[in-house]
Design an enzyme around this catalytic site. Sequence first.
Site: not given
Length: 313
Positions: A91, A151, A154, A178
């Site tokens: 990212r 996150d 998940r 993140h």
Amino acid sequence: MVVSNKQKVILIGDGAVGSAYAFALVNQGIGHELGIIDVDTARTEGDALDLRHALPFLPPKKIYSASYTDCADADLICITAGTAQKPGETRLDLVSRNLSILKTIVDAVMATGFKGIFLIASNPVDILTYATLKWSGLPSEQVIGSGTSLDTARLRQTLAEKINVEAGSVHGYVLGEHGDTGFIAWSNIRIGNLPIEKWLPDFTDEAKEEFRIAVRDAAYSIIAKKGSTSYGVASALARITRAVFNNENAVLPVSAYMDGSHYGISDIYLGTPAVIGRSGISLVAEVPLNRKEQEEMEHSAATLKAILKDSIV
């Protein structure tokens, strides 16, 4: 700032995440008005028409292809615009590309006199949320990043599958960036009201690290298989939006501004639970961390600050 009764959302970025967010808002009856902005106006017109055709089955809502002039009286602007993460990229690799795109967007929005809440989902979300704060001049409670909401989802779903319980019974958070330096605060994980060790007595530190990596790399796996992630983050964005419009004061994991009074960290956005309501973030709900977890939180902050130091913010 308090959101109005019209509950107007402007979505900027009608790609995979943006369109999934729009669909989630419509399906869940969140908000009363939805305008969609993208450089591809044909796509926004098509999506708006397609979404309106779903309304006979759902609560009524005004849906249209929007322009920046429509931002002036918006209650919440969700930004999902930017270049997508490619296979093999982190990212943080997206920083320079997406910061320049974001600057154009924020300047255009603020030129309209917008005074509402920004909800940022574009990656790297912590850095782009920080940039939005600086460029908009809005109070930090009105600038929210999706942060570790996905996150954490998940984490909860994966752990629920491992233990064979429903995900709503799993309580705990992924904190920090993140991204690759995000971490699971294992000392706070509870299933029901019991610590993780009661459910998995042989869950070693090595097993926990393997689990963390699996949760962290879930996005890379999805991107490799289908090109992008969309449904999970869109659902997280819809949940945050609902908390704002319903003034829920819900405790949700988001990217929130660290002003020095939480985790001993200042002048950066990081993933943490926070209280979300009509005015945005009313309180950062600091999670008590052990020494290792505190070091991981500080490592996340240092990683992001190092990137910001060389950026255009």
